[in-house]
Design a protein around this motif. Structure first.
Motif, PDB file in Angstrom:
ATOM      1  N   ALA A 259     -59.914   2.596  15.504  1.00  0.00           N
ATOM      2  CA  ALA A 259     -59.531   3.941  15.069  1.00  0.00           C
ATOM      3  C   ALA A 259     -58.623   4.605  16.100  1.00  0.00           C
ATOM      4  N   ALA A 260     -58.912   4.385  17.369  1.00  0.00           N
ATOM      5  CA  ALA A 260     -58.118   5.012  18.424  1.00  0.00           C
ATOM      6  C   ALA A 260     -56.710   4.426  18.483  1.00  0.00           C
ATOM      7  N   VAL A 261     -56.594   3.102  18.358  1.00  0.00           N
ATOM      8  CA  VAL A 261     -55.261   2.496  18.417  1.00  0.00           C
ATOM      9  C   VAL A 261     -54.433   2.911  17.205  1.00  0.00           C
ATOM     10  N   THR A 262     -55.071   3.031  16.048  1.00  0.00           N
ATOM     11  CA  THR A 262     -54.349   3.460  14.846  1.00  0.00           C
ATOM     12  C   THR A 262     -53.856   4.888  14.992  1.00  0.00           C
ATOM     13  N   GLU A 263     -54.707   5.757  15.497  1.00  0.00           N
ATOM     14  CA  GLU A 263     -54.329   7.153  15.687  1.00  0.00           C
ATOM     15  C   GLU A 263     -53.219   7.272  16.732  1.00  0.00           C
ATOM     16  N   THR A 264     -53.326   6.504  17.802  1.00  0.00           N
ATOM     17  CA  THR A 264     -52.309   6.562  18.850  1.00  0.00           C
ATOM     18  C   THR A 264     -50.961   6.080  18.339  1.00  0.00           C
ATOM     19  N   ALA A 265     -50.972   4.992  17.593  1.00  0.00           N
ATOM     20  CA  ALA A 265     -49.719   4.457  17.063  1.00  0.00           C
ATOM     21  C   ALA A 265     -49.048   5.442  16.127  1.00  0.00           C
ATOM     22  N   THR A 266     -49.839   6.162  15.341  1.00  0.00           N
ATOM     23  CA  THR A 266     -49.280   7.127  14.391  1.00  0.00           C
ATOM     24  C   THR A 266     -48.537   8.252  15.097  1.00  0.00           C
ATOM     25  N   HIS A 267     -48.981   8.612  16.301  1.00  0.00           N
ATOM     26  CA  HIS A 267     -48.392   9.749  17.003  1.00  0.00           C
ATOM     27  C   HIS A 267     -47.488   9.347  18.171  1.00  0.00           C
ATOM     28  N   GLU A 268     -47.549   8.099  18.622  1.00  0.00           N
ATOM     29  CA  GLU A 268     -46.813   7.724  19.820  1.00  0.00           C
ATOM     30  C   GLU A 268     -45.804   6.606  19.619  1.00  0.00           C
ATOM     31  N   HIS A 269     -45.903   5.845  18.535  1.00  0.00           N
ATOM     32  CA  HIS A 269     -44.987   4.715  18.392  1.00  0.00           C
ATOM     33  C   HIS A 269     -43.557   5.216  18.222  1.00  0.00           C
ATOM     34  N   PRO A 270     -42.606   4.673  18.977  1.00  0.00           N
ATOM     35  CA  PRO A 270     -41.225   5.185  18.911  1.00  0.00           C
ATOM     36  C   PRO A 270     -40.582   5.057  17.539  1.00  0.00           C
ATOM     37  N   ALA A 271     -40.941   4.048  16.760  1.00  0.00           N
ATOM     38  CA  ALA A 271     -40.352   3.913  15.419  1.00  0.00           C
ATOM     39  C   ALA A 271     -40.775   5.068  14.527  1.00  0.00           C
ATOM     40  N   VAL A 272     -42.036   5.483  14.643  1.00  0.00           N
ATOM     41  CA  VAL A 272     -42.527   6.617  13.854  1.00  0.00           C
ATOM     42  C   VAL A 272     -41.863   7.910  14.319  1.00  0.00           C
ATOM     43  N   LEU A 273     -41.762   8.101  15.622  1.00  0.00           N
ATOM     44  CA  LEU A 273     -41.135   9.317  16.143  1.00  0.00           C
ATOM     45  C   LEU A 273     -39.659   9.380  15.771  1.00  0.00           C
ATOM     46  N   ALA A 274     -38.971   8.238  15.840  1.00  0.00           N
ATOM     47  CA  ALA A 274     -37.556   8.205  15.465  1.00  0.00           C
ATOM     48  C   ALA A 274     -37.370   8.558  13.997  1.00  0.00           C
ATOM     49  N   ALA A 275     -38.234   8.028  13.132  1.00  0.00           N
ATOM     50  CA  ALA A 275     -38.156   8.359  11.706  1.00  0.00           C
ATOM     51  C   ALA A 275     -38.425   9.841  11.472  1.00  0.00           C
ATOM     52  N   GLY A 276     -39.320  10.439  12.253  1.00  0.00           N
ATOM     53  CA  GLY A 276     -39.576  11.870  12.139  1.00  0.00           C
ATOM     54  C   GLY A 276     -38.356  12.694  12.508  1.00  0.00           C
ATOM     55  N   TYR A 277     -37.661  12.305  13.588  1.00  0.00           N
ATOM     56  CA  TYR A 277     -36.433  13.006  13.955  1.00  0.00           C
ATOM     57  C   TYR A 277     -35.352  12.810  12.896  1.00  0.00           C
ATOM     58  N   ASP A 278     -35.313  11.633  12.273  1.00  0.00           N
ATOM     59  CA  ASP A 278     -34.333  11.395  11.213  1.00  0.00           C
ATOM     60  C   ASP A 278     -34.567  12.325  10.021  1.00  0.00           C
ATOM     61  N   VAL A 279     -35.817  12.648   9.750  1.00  0.00           N
ATOM     62  CA  VAL A 279     -36.120  13.618   8.693  1.00  0.00           C
ATOM     63  C   VAL A 279     -35.529  14.982   9.049  1.00  0.00           C
ATOM     64  N   ASP A 280     -35.705  15.391  10.302  1.00  0.00           N
ATOM     65  CA  ASP A 280     -35.146  16.670  10.739  1.00  0.00           C
ATOM     66  C   ASP A 280     -33.618  16.660  10.674  1.00  0.00           C
ATOM     67  N   VAL A 281     -33.017  15.530  11.019  1.00  0.00           N
ATOM     68  CA  VAL A 281     -31.556  15.405  10.930  1.00  0.00           C
ATOM     69  C   VAL A 281     -31.103  15.599   9.491  1.00  0.00           C
ATOM     70  N   ALA A 282     -31.784  14.932   8.563  1.00  0.00           N
ATOM     71  CA  ALA A 282     -31.401  15.030   7.157  1.00  0.00           C
ATOM     72  C   ALA A 282     -31.576  16.447   6.628  1.00  0.00           C
ATOM     73  N   GLN A 283     -32.658  17.121   7.031  1.00  0.00           N
ATOM     74  CA  GLN A 283     -32.879  18.491   6.577  1.00  0.00           C
ATOM     75  C   GLN A 283     -31.800  19.427   7.106  1.00  0.00           C
ATOM     76  N   THR A 284     -31.416  19.253   8.362  1.00  0.00           N
ATOM     77  CA  THR A 284     -30.392  20.120   8.945  1.00  0.00           C
ATOM     78  C   THR A 284     -29.007  19.812   8.376  1.00  0.00           C
ATOM     79  N   THR A 285     -28.779  18.567   7.992  1.00  0.00           N
ATOM     80  CA  THR A 285     -27.496  18.200   7.397  1.00  0.00           C
ATOM     81  C   THR A 285     -27.256  18.956   6.091  1.00  0.00           C
TER      82      THR A 285
END
Length: 480
Positions: A259-285
């Motif tokens: 459970a801890a590794v799953t939770e950590t990956a959801t909030h810390e993995h760079p691929a997930v964080l990069a995809a989150g920033y891409d959402v913000d990029v698309a919204q601002t575009t």
């Protein structure tokens, strides 16, 4: 006489199998020396952290992505340029031939040299918030690019770990197979001598020959695998491998529950964080696209001097200066801006779906890595138990062979079982280390800081701050 002959035969057979026992014990010692850290770790041996440092500093894939990120940083000063004035200098000069026909039919001609110099300054005051939105998009692209760079760094370090462990394991396997071939040759020679003395049949020698051929094939396969792994090591690490020290796992750096590794990956993995920033990029575009529907306000100031060399004119120079305000209100552009806005909204919807997909992939990857890591622990324990049991079995077969209850092929089979067990042990140790690093990568923590590598961490924000507020200059901070 019969009793004496039997005693002599028994004595010869005992001596023969005792000699064979020495050969059979040798591969055990060789393999133990290969997999035992205390036996092979020397000051001259390269360690896994040292190899990771070399990969982190010189890997072409990682350095190329760092250059990609530095190029992404330049999007910010390009967007900030929308806040700054645009200055243009114009200069024109030339020759002008003039031929005038006067009313009295006389002709006058002259060669004129007119020139004009002017400067224009344009400052946009309002453009529908396009500049502000563009700056925000550029900054979010930088954030996304940094996470993408971190993800590439994780992949390079994991490739380096795999390459290191492949070479280490294949070196051990080659030594094990070489020792096995030496034992098989000894058994073949012993069997041939027994055949010459009439103790065995040609079937025994054929079995020994077949086992030797298989051992040679196994040795060749191990050498081929080692050569390939060395080439891969050179590609990833940047130099050819030499003597490598055993590596340890990094379980201590990962959370200790699924459970801890799953939770950590959801909030810390760079691929997930990069995809989150891409959402913000698309919204601002979307806001950037909508700015084309709003009016634009600008101020333009200009100054110029024009010189004439025509003697017929009443003035020779003309100076002009002006300040103009300009408002452009879009009425209808054929539907281009509206279409771009709708397109941006659809791309924003896509980015949300991609983010959810990346989260699912990250969750699957971390669960798979966790299960694989736990599985390698069980497999390694089983391999160690198998080796201990195979060693006991080999010793028993050797003792029984010394008393005449076992044949040469029985000893050979027991030795082969031990070699196979040692092979599985080496592979288990290989998989165990890689699985622990794979789990750390799936969590999102396979980086220089977490591993405490002896190398400076590459900080992409350094270059970002060097170029963010640069108003001019074409040289990069590195001097290119």
């Amino acid at each position: 006489m019969v009793e004496l002959s039997a005693n002599k035969a028994t004595s010869k057979r005992t001596l023969r199998f005792r000699s064979m026992g020495i050969w059979l014990a040798w591969p055990i010692l060789c393999i133990v020396a290969t997999v035992n850290p205390a036996a092979v770790a020397r000051s001259a041996a390269e360690t896994l952290p040292e190899a990771l440092v070399k990969a982190y500093q010189s890997n072409p894939q990682l350095n190329a992505d760092r250059a990609r990120q530095r190029a992404t940083d330049e999007n910010v000063p390009q967007a900030l340029a929308g806040y700054r004035p645009q200055v243009a200098l114009s200069l024109s000069a030339g020759l002008q031939a003039v031929r005038d026909l006067l009313p009295d039919n006389t002709v006058q001609g002259a060669t004129l040299r007119p020139w004009t110099i002017g400067v224009t300054v344009t400052q946009v005051l309002f453009n529908g918030f396009k500049t502000a939105s563009s700056v925000r998009v550029a900054e979010l692209q930088v954030q996304s690019g940094r996470e993408a760079l971190r993800n590439v760094g994780q992949g390079v370090l994991l490739n380096a770990v795999t390459a290191y462990m492949d070479v280490l394991a294949n070196q051990a396997l080659v030594e094990a197979q070489r020792t096995n071939v030496a034992v098989l040759r000894e058994i073949q020679n012993t069997t041939q001598k027994r055949l010459d003395s009439g103790d065995v049949t040609p079937t025994d020698t054929a079995q020994a020959d077949a086992r030797l051929s298989r051992g040679l094939a196994d040795l060749n396969a191990a050498e081929v695998a080692l050569a390939i792994s060395k080439a891969t090591y050179t590609e990833v690490i940047g130099e050819a491998p030499s003597q490598l020290a055993p590596a340890a796992t990094v379980d201590r750096l990962s959370p200790n529950t699924l459970a801890a590794v799953t939770e950590t990956a959801t909030h810390e993995h760079p691929a997930v964080l990069a995809a989150g920033y891409d959402v913000d990029v698309a919204q601002t575009t979307i806001k950037v696209a909508e700015s084309s529907l709003l009016p634009t306000v600008a101020v333009q100031a200009s100054a110029s001097r024009q010189a004439q060399s025509d003697p017929t004119l009443s003035t020779s120079n003309t100076d002009q200066a002006s300040i103009l305000g300009q408002i452009n209100v879009p009425i209808y552009d054929g539907g281009t801006a509206a279409s771009q806005t709708r397109q941006a909204k659809e791309l924003a919807s896509q980015s949300h779906m991609v983010l959810e997909q990346v989260r699912n992939q990250s969750r699957t990857a971390v669960i798979s890595a966790w299960i694989s890591n736990e599985g390698t622990k069980v497999a390694l324990t089983a391999a160690e138990s198998e080796v201990r049991a195979a060693e006991i079995a080999l010793q028993g077969v050797r003792r029984e062979a010394q008393s005449g209850q076992r044949t040469t092929i029985d000893v050979l089979n027991a030795q082969q079982d031990l070699t196979n067990a040692r092979t599985r042990l080496i592979q288990g140790q290989h998989d165990r280390v890689i699985a622990s690093y794979t789990l750390l990568s799936a969590v999102g923590r396979l980086d220089v800081h977490t591993l405490d590598l002896n190398t400076p961490d590459y900080l992409p924000e350094v270059h970002y701050h060097q170029v963010r507020d640069a108003w001019h200059g074409v040289r990069t901070p590195s001097g290119q």
